[in-house]
Design a protein around this motif. Structure first.
Motif, PDB file in Angstrom:
ATOM      1  N   UNK A 174       1.138  -3.144 -57.879  1.00 41.48           N
ATOM      2  CA  UNK A 174       1.645  -3.704 -56.624  1.00 41.48           C
ATOM      3  C   UNK A 174       3.159  -3.586 -56.549  1.00 41.48           C
ATOM      4  N   UNK A 175       3.836  -3.801 -57.676  1.00 39.74           N
ATOM      5  CA  UNK A 175       5.296  -3.693 -57.699  1.00 39.74           C
ATOM      6  C   UNK A 175       5.737  -2.265 -57.410  1.00 39.74           C
ATOM      7  N   UNK A 176       5.061  -1.296 -58.015  1.00 34.21           N
ATOM      8  CA  UNK A 176       5.387   0.113 -57.780  1.00 34.21           C
ATOM      9  C   UNK A 176       5.238   0.448 -56.298  1.00 34.21           C
ATOM     10  N   UNK A 177       4.159   0.006 -55.699  1.00 32.07           N
ATOM     11  CA  UNK A 177       3.912   0.282 -54.282  1.00 32.07           C
ATOM     12  C   UNK A 177       4.992  -0.340 -53.412  1.00 32.07           C
ATOM     13  N   UNK A 178       5.390  -1.536 -53.741  1.00 28.62           N
ATOM     14  CA  UNK A 178       6.408  -2.199 -52.932  1.00 28.62           C
ATOM     15  C   UNK A 178       7.751  -1.500 -53.028  1.00 28.62           C
ATOM     16  N   UNK A 179       8.156  -1.162 -54.240  1.00 27.80           N
ATOM     17  CA  UNK A 179       9.436  -0.469 -54.419  1.00 27.80           C
ATOM     18  C   UNK A 179       9.416   0.876 -53.704  1.00 27.80           C
ATOM     19  N   UNK A 180       8.306   1.597 -53.825  1.00 28.29           N
ATOM     20  CA  UNK A 180       8.208   2.953 -53.264  1.00 28.29           C
ATOM     21  C   UNK A 180       8.277   2.959 -51.746  1.00 28.29           C
ATOM     22  N   UNK A 181       7.901   1.875 -51.114  1.00 27.49           N
ATOM     23  CA  UNK A 181       7.805   1.856 -49.646  1.00 27.49           C
ATOM     24  C   UNK A 181       8.882   1.026 -48.955  1.00 27.49           C
ATOM     25  N   UNK A 182       9.677   0.288 -49.730  1.00 27.79           N
ATOM     26  CA  UNK A 182      10.700  -0.596 -49.132  1.00 27.79           C
ATOM     27  C   UNK A 182      12.019   0.164 -48.992  1.00 27.79           C
ATOM     28  N   UNK A 183      12.099   1.033 -48.000  1.00 31.91           N
ATOM     29  CA  UNK A 183      13.240   1.946 -47.873  1.00 31.91           C
ATOM     30  C   UNK A 183      14.261   1.401 -46.878  1.00 31.91           C
ATOM     31  N   UNK A 184      15.435   1.015 -47.420  1.00 30.02           N
ATOM     32  CA  UNK A 184      16.452   0.408 -46.571  1.00 30.02           C
ATOM     33  C   UNK A 184      17.832   1.049 -46.673  1.00 30.02           C
ATOM     34  N   UNK A 185      18.184   1.625 -47.824  1.00 32.39           N
ATOM     35  CA  UNK A 185      19.563   2.096 -47.995  1.00 32.39           C
ATOM     36  C   UNK A 185      19.648   3.080 -49.159  1.00 32.39           C
ATOM     37  N   UNK A 186      20.846   3.593 -49.388  1.00 34.67           N
ATOM     38  CA  UNK A 186      21.092   4.506 -50.498  1.00 34.67           C
ATOM     39  C   UNK A 186      21.109   3.724 -51.815  1.00 34.67           C
ATOM     40  N   UNK A 187      20.238   4.118 -52.715  1.00 39.51           N
ATOM     41  CA  UNK A 187      20.075   3.468 -54.014  1.00 39.51           C
ATOM     42  C   UNK A 187      20.605   4.393 -55.106  1.00 39.51           C
ATOM     43  N   UNK A 188      21.390   3.838 -56.015  1.00 42.55           N
ATOM     44  CA  UNK A 188      21.922   4.624 -57.128  1.00 42.55           C
ATOM     45  C   UNK A 188      20.811   4.974 -58.110  1.00 42.55           C
TER      46      UNK A 188
END
Length: 323
Positions: A174-188
């Motif tokens: 569930x954590x992987x899915x959330x991170x993969x789809x929560x696209x808001x900004x440029x991440x380092x």
């Protein structure tokens, strides 16, 4: 080989240029290039990372690193070294060689140098970059690097935990899915102390090959888990103070309207799983012995069973545990 490419593009001379390997990373080859009076750095990604377990990743991540340095450098030049030559087709770039006064923050932290001013400066830089790129469709198109982010972060940090912690599989998935789809900004994507070069009055962010348009909580948690891990390692609450100052400065720089779109519980959960990943994932920290790992692992698992509701509570929990 790198010199040959640079010579083909007339970046260096054929008579005087030399390339000296630099150390510090597991995912790329880095050289100090000297050509008469000029000194600069050349960097190219490796297909197989230099870690104990098998870990392969697409070398086109070098292109996204070039783009990160260019994007941030054009808008917030004080935060990154200047890129000199961008050779995307060769997946190679050169950048300025910083003065000796710049030391990576990890080295300072590992000798007990805990400056809250530096932590605040780093938090502000991350908040500024996130705010600058927030919900920007042009940036999203430029950093469409889902495959690389999976290869370099989601699989080695989280999926690889499942074999050692099968009972956590549903939560990890569930954590992987959330991170993969929560696209808001440029991440380092690798926002850790070793990738922040610090001088008396400035910082420079480097090693941004995991650059991705995605979940801002990932960068925040990545820095937090490093600081909290050092608090456990040294048994010193000074590192908790650094974590809090970093987080406060990040919130202020990001702004309330953007920060209101982040869920503190998500940052807490990410931080805990990142801590676990540094014990049992593909990229374990090098400075913990088996007994210390067992102690920290027990604490993490107890926290995952009853997680803190805020970042402040998580930091306080570590502070209380190390006393």
């Amino acid at each position: 080989m790198i010199l040959d490419i640079l010579q083909q593009h007339d970046v260096v001379s054929k008579q005087h240029a030399t390339a000296t390997p630099l150390t510090g990373g597991v995912s790329c080859e880095i050289y100090l290039i000297e050509d008469q009076q000029r000194r600069f750095v050349a960097k190219r990604a490796l297909a197989k990372l230099n870690v104990e377990q098998e870990w392969f990743a697409n070398t086109n991540r070098n292109i996204f690193e070039q783009r990160y340095l260019t994007y941030v450098g054009d808008r917030l030049p004080n935060y990154v070294p200047k890129i000199l030559n961008s050779l995307e087709e060769e997946q190679l770039f050169t950048m300025e060689y910083l003065p000796a006064e710049y030391k990576d923050w990890k080295k300072r932290l590992m000798v007990g140098e805990c400056s809250v001013e530096v932590a605040s400066r780093i938090g502000q830089a991350l908040g500024d970059i996130h705010a600058l790129s927030w919900d920007d469709s042009n940036v999203q198109a430029l950093f469409d690097s889902d495959e690389n982010f999976y290869q370099l972060r989601l699989e080695p940090y989280f999926e690889s935990l499942i074999s050692n912690h099968p009972s956590l599989a549903p939560q990890i998935t569930a954590l992987i899915e959330r991170v993969a789809t929560n696209k808001r900004c440029l991440v380092h994507g690798d926002f850790s102390p070793k990738n922040i070069l610090v001088s008396a009055k400035a910082i420079k962010i480097v090693d941004c090959e995991v650059a991705w348009f995605g979940d801002p909580a990932f960068d925040v948690a990545f820095m937090l888990h490093h600081l909290l891990l050092k608090a456990h390692h040294f048994g010193q609450s000074d590192y908790c103070a650094l974590a809090q100052h970093f987080f406060d400065a990040y919130q202020n720089a990001l702004g309330s309207s953007h920060y209101s779109q982040l869920e503190p519980q998500h940052i807490v959960t990410l931080s805990l799983y990142m801590l676990l990943a540094r014990l049992d994932g593909k990229s374990p920290v090098e400075y913990l012995n088996a007994d210390k790992k067992a102690q920290i692992r027990q604490w993490i698992l107890s926290q995952l069973a009853h997680p803190a509701s805020s970042v402040e509570q998580l930091i306080l929990g570590v502070k209380n545990d190390v006393h």
